[in-house]
Structure formats: C-alpha cells, structure tokens
Design a protein around this motif. Structure first.
Motif, PDB file in Angstrom:
ATOM      1  N   ILE A 226       5.030 -12.029   5.584  1.00 29.43           N
ATOM      2  CA  ILE A 226       5.502 -10.644   5.597  1.00 29.43           C
ATOM      3  C   ILE A 226       6.736 -10.598   6.482  1.00 29.43           C
ATOM      4  N   ASP A 227       7.833 -10.147   5.900  1.00 25.97           N
ATOM      5  CA  ASP A 227       9.117 -10.123   6.620  1.00 25.97           C
ATOM      6  C   ASP A 227       9.431 -11.492   7.214  1.00 25.97           C
ATOM      7  N   ASN A 228       9.185 -12.521   6.391  1.00 27.06           N
ATOM      8  CA  ASN A 228       9.466 -13.933   6.737  1.00 27.06           C
ATOM      9  C   ASN A 228       8.594 -14.489   7.856  1.00 27.06           C
ATOM     10  N   GLU A 229       7.543 -13.727   8.264  1.00 24.98           N
ATOM     11  CA  GLU A 229       6.593 -14.235   9.249  1.00 24.98           C
ATOM     12  C   GLU A 229       5.346 -14.711   8.516  1.00 24.98           C
ATOM     13  N   PRO A 230       4.920 -15.971   8.733  1.00 29.30           N
ATOM     14  CA  PRO A 230       3.778 -16.523   7.989  1.00 29.30           C
ATOM     15  C   PRO A 230       2.497 -15.690   8.173  1.00 29.30           C
ATOM     16  N   VAL A 231       1.726 -15.579   7.100  1.00 29.36           N
ATOM     17  CA  VAL A 231       0.426 -14.902   7.114  1.00 29.36           C
ATOM     18  C   VAL A 231      -0.628 -15.936   6.705  1.00 29.36           C
ATOM     19  N   ASP A 232      -1.602 -16.176   7.582  1.00 26.67           N
ATOM     20  CA  ASP A 232      -2.582 -17.241   7.349  1.00 26.67           C
ATOM     21  C   ASP A 232      -3.958 -16.746   6.904  1.00 26.67           C
ATOM     22  N   SER A 233      -4.251 -15.450   7.064  1.00 20.64           N
ATOM     23  CA  SER A 233      -5.596 -14.980   6.734  1.00 20.64           C
ATOM     24  C   SER A 233      -5.562 -13.541   6.241  1.00 20.64           C
ATOM     25  N   TRP A 234      -6.642 -13.120   5.603  1.00 18.51           N
ATOM     26  CA  TRP A 234      -6.770 -11.737   5.139  1.00 18.51           C
ATOM     27  C   TRP A 234      -6.738 -10.774   6.321  1.00 18.51           C
ATOM     28  N   GLU A 235      -7.424 -11.132   7.415  1.00 18.75           N
ATOM     29  CA  GLU A 235      -7.458 -10.265   8.590  1.00 18.75           C
ATOM     30  C   GLU A 235      -6.055 -10.054   9.153  1.00 18.75           C
ATOM     31  N   GLU A 236      -5.239 -11.114   9.161  1.00 20.47           N
ATOM     32  CA  GLU A 236      -3.871 -10.997   9.663  1.00 20.47           C
ATOM     33  C   GLU A 236      -3.051 -10.082   8.754  1.00 20.47           C
ATOM     34  N   PHE A 237      -3.228 -10.218   7.446  1.00 27.13           N
ATOM     35  CA  PHE A 237      -2.516  -9.379   6.473  1.00 27.13           C
ATOM     36  C   PHE A 237      -2.871  -7.907   6.659  1.00 27.13           C
ATOM     37  N   THR A 238      -4.172  -7.595   6.735  1.00 25.29           N
ATOM     38  CA  THR A 238      -4.584  -6.195   6.854  1.00 25.29           C
ATOM     39  C   THR A 238      -4.170  -5.597   8.196  1.00 25.29           C
ATOM     40  N   THR A 239      -4.159  -6.397   9.250  1.00 25.82           N
ATOM     41  CA  THR A 239      -3.738  -5.903  10.561  1.00 25.82           C
ATOM     42  C   THR A 239      -2.264  -5.486  10.545  1.00 25.82           C
ATOM     43  N   ILE A 240      -1.435  -6.319   9.931  1.00 25.24           N
ATOM     44  CA  ILE A 240      -0.006  -6.002   9.857  1.00 25.24           C
ATOM     45  C   ILE A 240       0.220  -4.733   9.040  1.00 25.24           C
ATOM     46  N   VAL A 241      -0.477  -4.605   7.911  1.00 27.51           N
ATOM     47  CA  VAL A 241      -0.327  -3.422   7.057  1.00 27.51           C
ATOM     48  C   VAL A 241      -0.761  -2.170   7.802  1.00 27.51           C
ATOM     49  N   ARG A 242      -1.900  -2.251   8.481  1.00 28.97           N
ATOM     50  CA  ARG A 242      -2.415  -1.086   9.218  1.00 28.97           C
ATOM     51  C   ARG A 242      -1.442  -0.642  10.311  1.00 28.97           C
ATOM     52  N   ASP A 243      -0.749  -1.585  10.913  1.00 32.39           N
ATOM     53  CA  ASP A 243       0.130  -1.269  12.045  1.00 32.39           C
ATOM     54  C   ASP A 243       1.510  -0.757  11.618  1.00 32.39           C
ATOM     55  N   HIS A 244       1.777  -0.695  10.301  1.00 30.94           N
ATOM     56  CA  HIS A 244       3.118  -0.295   9.861  1.00 30.94           C
ATOM     57  C   HIS A 244       3.055   0.769   8.757  1.00 30.94           C
ATOM     58  N   PRO A 245       2.474   1.929   9.035  1.00 29.86           N
ATOM     59  CA  PRO A 245       2.479   2.994   8.031  1.00 29.86           C
ATOM     60  C   PRO A 245       3.894   3.505   7.787  1.00 29.86           C
ATOM     61  N   ASP A 246       4.194   3.790   6.518  1.00 32.81           N
ATOM     62  CA  ASP A 246       5.494   4.360   6.110  1.00 32.81           C
ATOM     63  C   ASP A 246       6.674   3.453   6.441  1.00 32.81           C
ATOM     64  N   GLU A 247       6.438   2.165   6.644  1.00 36.05           N
ATOM     65  CA  GLU A 247       7.522   1.226   6.938  1.00 36.05           C
ATOM     66  C   GLU A 247       7.604   0.184   5.825  1.00 36.05           C
ATOM     67  N   GLN A 248       8.755   0.083   5.192  1.00 35.56           N
ATOM     68  CA  GLN A 248       8.908  -0.902   4.116  1.00 35.56           C
ATOM     69  C   GLN A 248       8.820  -2.315   4.687  1.00 35.56           C
ATOM     70  N   MET A 249       8.110  -3.172   3.964  1.00 35.21           N
ATOM     71  CA  MET A 249       7.991  -4.573   4.386  1.00 35.21           C
ATOM     72  C   MET A 249       8.131  -5.474   3.163  1.00 35.21           C
ATOM     73  N   ALA A 250       8.628  -6.665   3.407  1.00 37.46           N
ATOM     74  CA  ALA A 250       8.849  -7.636   2.329  1.00 37.46           C
ATOM     75  C   ALA A 250       7.697  -8.638   2.315  1.00 37.46           C
ATOM     76  N   LEU A 251       6.936  -8.611   1.227  1.00 37.10           N
ATOM     77  CA  LEU A 251       5.813  -9.532   1.076  1.00 37.10           C
ATOM     78  C   LEU A 251       6.251 -10.746   0.264  1.00 37.10           C
ATOM     79  N   THR A 252       6.036 -11.923   0.807  1.00 32.41           N
ATOM     80  CA  THR A 252       6.265 -13.156   0.061  1.00 32.41           C
ATOM     81  C   THR A 252       4.929 -13.580  -0.528  1.00 32.41           C
ATOM     82  N   VAL A 253       4.869 -13.599  -1.867  1.00 30.71           N
ATOM     83  CA  VAL A 253       3.590 -13.892  -2.518  1.00 30.71           C
ATOM     84  C   VAL A 253       3.724 -15.093  -3.449  1.00 30.71           C
TER      85      VAL A 253
END
Length: 418
Positions: A226-253
């Motif tokens: 997310i925003d070029n920062e590695p995501v290693d787990s589901w918990e890490e992904f959901t934490t980042i999403v929860r902490d950034h409401p209304d903020e556009q982010m770039a997901l590398t999938v």
C-alpha cells in the motif's frame, strides 16, 4: 427472544463443560461428588443419578461440583444423640435416621456412644433404657435421613483430601482444561464450515456499492503493498485501511500472476465517536485440510495469548475495571454477535470458553487456580495447609469476587442505559 435463547444455550454449554470436567475426574479418582450444579441460588430442576444430585439453579452466574470433604461434612453423630437405624440384607446400617424417628417405625432406636463414619465405619451405643453395649457396622453408602432428606455418608477414602496431590490437582485443573478443549472443537468445526481465514492479505467477497467494488478490486486479489509499503498479512492490511478514512491509497495487488496498482479511497465509518476506514472486502479462506485440522489449536493458542496479554495490562494498570464486562455486558455483546450470524456466534462462544478457562486458572482464592495453589504448596511442604485457614482464605476471596462482579455489572448497566 433469539438473543435470550442463544445466551442461555451459550452460558449453559460453557458452565456444563467446565463442571463436567471437574465431575468426571472426581469420579475417576473415587471421590464422592455430592452435587453437579449449573447456576447458583434456588433449585429450578433436580434429579439424582449414581450418587450425584444434578441441579439447575436460578442465578446464571456460574456453577459448581460439590465434592465430599471440600466442606465440613453435613451431619456429625455425637455421644448422647438418639438415632434410628435401618439395615440392609447383610446386616449393615443402610440408613441413619437423625430426626423424625416416629415416621420410621421399623428403625432400631439407639443412643450413640461413639460413631466413626470416616475410617472404621462403626456406630457404638445402647438401646434406650438398656445397658448392653451394641456395635453396628455401617455400609459405605449408608444414608443420613434428616427432615426426610437423604444424604450419603462419605468415608474418608471417598473424600477430596484422601486423594493424592496429582489426583486432586487434576480434578481442579480439569474444569479449565475442558473449556480449552471446547474452544478447540468449536474452532475446528468453524474451520470445516467456512474454511480457515487466510494469513496473507487475500481478498474474499467484494461487497456491493463499496469503495472496493468501485475501484475494481476482485475476489482473489492479493494485496502486497500500500503506497509502495509492503503488506505481509491481513491484519496489517486492515489496520492500514482503518487508519486512513477518506484518504486515497494505492494498492499493489497480484491478480492471475500479474501485478497491478489500483487506487481506492476507504469510506469513513463512525463508531462510538471515532472514525475509521472501510473498503468493503471480506477475508479470503483457505480450504487446506491440514489447516482445518490445526485451526482449532492455533486459534485457541492465539486467543489465549491475547487474553493473557490483556490480563497482564490489567495488572499493570494499562487496563481499568471499566474495560471489564460482567453478565450484562456479555449479554449485550452476545446480542450484537447473534445478529451477525451463527458462525460468528460459534466463534464468540469459543473465545468466551478460552476466557473462562484462563480466568479460572488465575491464582486467586475461590477460583480453581487458587485451590491449585494450595495443593501445590502441600506438594512442596509435604503436608496440607490447615483446612480452616484455607477455608477462610477462599471465603474472603469468594466475597471479593462477588463484590467485583457487582461493580463490573453496575458499569455494564451504566454503559447500556446512561
């Protein structure tokens, strides 16, 4: 009504499994289990089977197994007592009539001189107005009859204190152990029903009319950054999403072996005055048979570790009593969980079972852990702690636990209605 039924079934299952563990290991050790109770207070339902009285009681705040010798024996025969005796086919005393002897015209009335119902199982005495001393052997399963209520005697070899330290420790540990076993079983069933939640940030169902659907995310996409920062787990992904409401982010999938970048803006959700982000995706599940088999053990370990961590924070002051929940708070949480579906209710039951097992193992008076502590001290010292002193400690501990429950319940009520 659905929540009430669910709560009663959940509470009954948790307490039943816990107390069933105590009961089974008491019987395996040869202890006399006088009563198996679900709840406290007045009896609602009762029946007797294989020496044990099984009861359901009014107040849903726990349960207990009453083993002979844990408390002072109910009736003690002293010199001078007039009692009635009834005999079995072998000539041994089978029933000891303590009072209301007129209702038992066939009983042999004697005046007690000495009675040993712990070791020798004998009663010595005289018939009224007679001088000849009589000796009566007592059946090991003889019954006291007082106010027409029957209570089985407990020879010393049937009492809790007569058993070895390992047998007593196992009987006390068996209750929490069965709670952990229940959690393992429930989580394993969940694994086979819905699969095992994937450890990596793999997307499952994409909900309709959500930022995830609008951005073009698909089920099966694996978020690797997310925003070029590695995501290693589901918990890490959901934490980042929860902490950034209304903020556009770039997901590398990763999709079908190829990597692509997708912009998504989490919707802002407000809960209890706090905002958090949500994109509208569910977690993917792994259908591996091995993971399904081990899911119960891994989840029980992970939740147990989390509960122990939070208990540690409570001791160090990082958590306050206001963060604890009693029966009212658990009922309210159960109401919310029931509305989300049966599988979530099963998971909630498993988590509460782990919590019950851990809390009961805490070295606090009146809890299984506190009693295990006294058994452990006996094993080290080579002799038991004075039963009267131990009883006082447990009584004070039980009173303090009841006070804590009242405080926690009051806090629950305030949170709900104030």
């Amino acid at each position: 009504m659905t929540t009430v039924i669910a709560f009663i079934l959940m509470f009954g299952l948790l307490v039943f499994v816990h107390e069933w563990g105590h009961l089974i290991f008491a019987k395996r050790a040869g202890m006399l289990a006088r009563e198996f109770a679900i709840g406290f207070g007045p009896k609602i339902f009762a029946f007797t089977r294989n020496e044990t009285l099984y009861t359901i009681r009014l107040l849903p705040i726990g349960g207990y197994v009453r083993v002979a010798g844990e408390d002072p024996e109910i009736i003690e025969l002293k010199p001078g007592h007039h009692i009635g005796l009834e005999f079995n086919s072998e000539g041994k005393v089978s029933r000891i009539i303590v009072n209301n002897k007129s209702k038992h015209p066939h009983a042999r009335v004697i005046e007690v001189e000495r009675a040993d119902l712990d070791h020798q199982l004998v009663i010595e005495g005289y018939e009224v107005d007679e001088n000849e001393k009589l000796y009566f052997d007592v059946d090991p399963k003889a019954l006291f009859v007082m106010d027409e209520k029957e209570t089985q005697i407990a020879p010393y070899d049937r009492q809790f204190a007569s058993k070895s330290v390992p047998q007593r420790a196992m009987q006390l540990f068996a209750g929490p152990l069965m709670n952990f076993v229940l959690a393992i079983v429930l989580f394993t069933i969940l694994g086979f029903i819905q699969g095992v939640p994937a450890d990596q940030a793999v997307l499952g169902e994409i909900q309709k009319n959500t930022p995830a659907e609008q951005a073009g995310l698909h089920a099966g996409d694996k978020v690797v950054a997310i925003d070029n920062e590695p995501v290693d787990s589901w918990e890490e992904f959901t934490t980042i999403v929860r902490d950034h409401p209304d903020e556009q982010m770039a997901l590398t999938v990763e999709r079908n072996g190829q990597t692509q970048e997708i912009d998504v803006t989490p919707a802002s959700i407000t809960d209890q005055g706090q905002k958090f982000g949500q994109v509208g995706v569910a977690r993917a599940f792994d259908d591996s048979f091995f993971k399904k088999i081990t899911f119960g053990f891994t989840q029980t370990y992970d939740w147990g570790k989390m509960i122990l961590t939070n208990l540690g924070k409570l001791v160090t002051g990082q958590f306050s009593l206001d963060m604890l929940s009693g029966p009212v708070g658990i009922y309210d949480a159960t109401d919310k969980v029931v509305q989300t579906g049966f599988t979530n209710f099963m998971m909630w039951t498993a988590i509460l079972s782990i919590n019950l097992g851990i809390v009961n193992l805490l070295p606090l008076p009146a809890l299984d852990g506190g009693r295990l502590l006294f058994v452990g001290v006996e094993g080290i010292r080579g002799k038991p702690v004075d039963p009267q002193k131990e009883g006082i400690v447990h009584f004070i501990g039980f009173a303090l636990l009841m006070l804590l429950m009242l405080v926690v319940t009051w806090n629950d009520i305030q949170r709900l209605f104030l």
